[in-house]
Design an enzyme around this catalytic site. Structure first.
Site, PDB file in Angstrom:
ATOM      1  NE  ARG A   1     -12.421 -24.395 -26.864  1.00 29.98           N
ATOM      2  CZ  ARG A   1     -11.332 -24.697 -26.846  1.00 29.98           C
ATOM      3  NH1 ARG A   1     -10.662 -25.457 -28.091  1.00 29.98           N
ATOM      4  NH2 ARG A   1     -10.157 -24.072 -25.896  1.00 29.98           N
ATOM      5  N   GLY A   2     -12.246 -21.162 -27.850  1.00 27.45           N
ATOM      6  CA  GLY A   2     -10.474 -21.007 -28.104  1.00 27.45           C
ATOM      7  C   GLY A   2     -10.624 -19.727 -28.684  1.00 27.45           C
ATOM      8  CB  ALA A   3      -8.399 -16.834 -27.561  1.00 24.07           C
TER       9      ALA A   3
ATOM     10  NE  ARG B   1     -17.056 -18.315 -24.673  1.00 23.84           N
ATOM     11  CZ  ARG B   1     -16.248 -19.030 -24.467  1.00 23.84           C
ATOM     12  NH1 ARG B   1     -15.706 -19.682 -25.499  1.00 23.84           N
ATOM     13  NH2 ARG B   1     -15.617 -19.525 -23.139  1.00 23.84           N
TER      14      ARG B   1
ATOM     15  CD  GLN C   1     -12.922 -26.162 -21.948  1.00 20.86           C
ATOM     16  OE1 GLN C   1     -13.020 -26.693 -20.973  1.00 20.86           O
ATOM     17  NE2 GLN C   1     -13.590 -24.759 -22.369  1.00 20.86           N
TER      18      GLN C   1
ATOM     19  CG  ASP D   1      -9.263 -16.982 -23.185  1.00 21.97           C
ATOM     20  OD1 ASP D   1      -8.654 -17.794 -22.419  1.00 21.97           O
ATOM     21  OD2 ASP D   1     -10.188 -17.435 -24.186  1.00 21.97           O
TER      22      ASP D   1
ATOM     23  CG  ASN E   1      -5.656 -19.483 -20.396  1.00 19.20           C
ATOM     24  OD1 ASN E   1      -6.016 -19.421 -21.483  1.00 19.20           O
ATOM     25  ND2 ASN E   1      -5.284 -20.769 -19.849  1.00 19.20           N
ATOM     26  CE  LYS E   2     -11.866 -22.210 -20.147  1.00 20.34           C
ATOM     27  NZ  LYS E   2     -13.294 -21.577 -20.212  1.00 20.34           N
TER      28      LYS E   2
HETATM   29  O1  MRU Z   1     -13.673 -21.231 -22.885  1.00 21.73           O
HETATM   30  P1  MRU Z   1     -12.809 -21.597 -23.971  1.00 21.73           P
HETATM   31  O2  MRU Z   1     -12.234 -22.909 -24.142  1.00 21.73           O
HETATM   32  O3  MRU Z   1     -12.871 -20.814 -25.383  1.00 21.73           O
HETATM   33  O4  MRU Z   1     -11.611 -21.002 -23.359  1.00 21.73           O
HETATM   34  C1  MRU Z   1     -10.201 -21.162 -24.067  1.00 21.73           C
HETATM   35  C2  MRU Z   1      -9.052 -21.124 -22.874  1.00 21.73           C
HETATM   36  O5  MRU Z   1      -9.075 -20.434 -22.092  1.00 21.73           O
HETATM   37  C3  MRU Z   1      -7.806 -21.692 -23.608  1.00 21.73           C
HETATM   38  O6  MRU Z   1      -7.307 -21.981 -22.378  1.00 21.73           O
HETATM   39  C4  MRU Z   1      -6.880 -20.910 -23.933  1.00 21.73           C
HETATM   40  O7  MRU Z   1      -5.730 -20.950 -23.537  1.00 21.73           O
HETATM   41  C5  MRU Z   1      -7.058 -19.651 -24.685  1.00 21.73           C
HETATM   42  S1  MRU Z   1      -7.607 -20.031 -26.322  1.00 21.73           S
HETATM   43  C6  MRU Z   1      -5.915 -20.583 -26.977  1.00 21.73           C
END
Ligand code: MRU
Length: 350
Positions: free
Chosen positions: A51-53, A92, A191, A232, A242-243
């Site tokens: 996970r993570g962009a 996703r 996370q 993201d 973002n998250k």
């Molecule tokens: O759902 P995830 O864990 O894939 O989401 C990731 C995020 O939103 C992180 O906060 C992040 O800033 C983006 S990935 C560097």
């Protein structure tokens, strides 16, 4: 990044298998997960093994290359790889890097499966190089002593290496600056508490995990000098997805006059999304909210129901922070204002 005295990237390819750090087991267990087919890699993205962009972008690129290799002798290979592209894009919806990587590798694959593989490697290498540069540019923002708040995990686990929001922190600490990190726990999947804390602990960076609802108090007490988060997807006008929970931190930061930075490579910018309103926001399974996972006293994995049985939960994975709350976006090309003109200029320079 070094783990157990060995140098790792978050995701890589060997032969036709994609390997990745199994993030669902962290911080309790460090294991490598192998994906033998493009579909295995899709599943690993969907269930957040990776996970993570940036990391899912690199994995998606590798998955596309795997599909070209898998179907190279199939009489209907054009149809098969188009279907595979759909499957990968359906894993996703929010992170821009996933679509960016698939697009690049798909077009290269139309030349040959080998070109797809070369392109997927290039995407992953660029991801790592961009993160490194974000670290260099971002660390200049820190004074000799800095108390930083971060949300979710935008460290090396979220990219191929270095990370985005955490890269400046790692470098500043190496430069001898006194950095302290407040780590938002980041429910429902934690996370922050699980992954960011694990990364910081392993790198000897002073930090403390805080419940998601503690940020306002800490900011009001003057304990936070700066907020840095990842992204993201960034819209053309500078709005940032973002998250979930990022928006709340941004509004608070404005109230308490604290700089709020977003760290992300230009590959996270989606110029076709005019504003944040057009960014697709993933809704995930309600079980992620209702249950928490961890380990018991004997270190066996457990899942515990932590909400009222019978109630339903809403699990929006991301929110959108309007550009007006963002002090600047730290990219590999420089730190820019979250503004249409600055973003357009930045992309023209690529
Ligand atoms: O759902 P995830 O864990 O894939 O989401 C990731 C995020 O939103 C992180 O906060 C992040 O800033 C983006 S990935 C560097």
């Amino acid at each position: 990044m070094i783990v157990n005295d060995k140098l790792y990237q978050t995701v890589w390819i060997e032969g036709t298998s994609v390997f990745m750090i199994q993030q669902n087991l962290l911080p309790f267990k460090f294991e490598i997960h192998e994906c033998k087919t493009y579909w295995d890699t899709c599943m690993a993205i969907t269930d957040m093994t990776i996970r993570g962009a940036g990391a899912i972008g690199a994995a998606a690129g590798y998955s596309m290359a795997q599909a070209f290799l898998q179907f190279r002798d199939d009489p209907e290979k054009a149809i098969r790889v188009r279907e595979a592209r759909q499957d990968i894009e359906n894993t996703r919806p929010t992170a821009r890097n996933l679509f960016y990587a698939v697009e690049r590798v798909y077009h290269a694959g139309l030349i040959s499966p080998e070109s797809a593989m070369v392109e997927a490697q290039k995407v992953a290498q660029k991801d790592s190089a961009d993160s490194k540069r974000i670290g260099e540019l971002g660390s200049d923002l820190f004074k000799k002593k800095a108390n930083i708040l971060t949300h979710c995990n935008a460290g090396w686990l979220a990219f191929v290496d270095y990370g985005t929001a955490l890269a400046p922190i790692y470098l500043a600490a190496k430069q001898g600056k006194e950095v302290f990190v407040y780590v938002d726990e980041t429910r429902p999947r934690n996370q922050g508490g699980k992954l960011t804390a694990w990364e910081l602990y392993n790198n000897g960076i002073a930090h403390v995990i805080i419940p998601d609802n503690a940020a306002a108090t800490l900011m009001s007490q003057g304990k936070i000098d700066m907020v840095i988060v990842g992204a993201d997807r960034i819209a053309a006008n500078g709005d940032v997805a973002n998250k979930i929970g990022t928006l709340g931190r941004a509004i608070l930061a404005k109230e308490f006059n604290i700089p709020f930075y977003v760290a992300a490579p230009t590959s996270t910018i989606d110029i076709d999304c005019a504003t944040g309103k057009e960014i697709p926001i993933e809704e995930r399974d309600q079980e992620e909210v209702l249950y928490q996972s961890g380990i018991d006293k004997n270190e066996n994995p457990v899942q515990v129901l932590v909400c009222s049985p019978g109630s339903k939960a809403l699990n929006l994975a991301f929110d959108v922070t309007p550009a007006k709350y963002i002090t600047g976006i730290i990219t590999e090309k420089g730190i820019v204002k979250a503004h249409h003109q600055s973003i357009k200029k930045l992309l023209e320079e690529l």
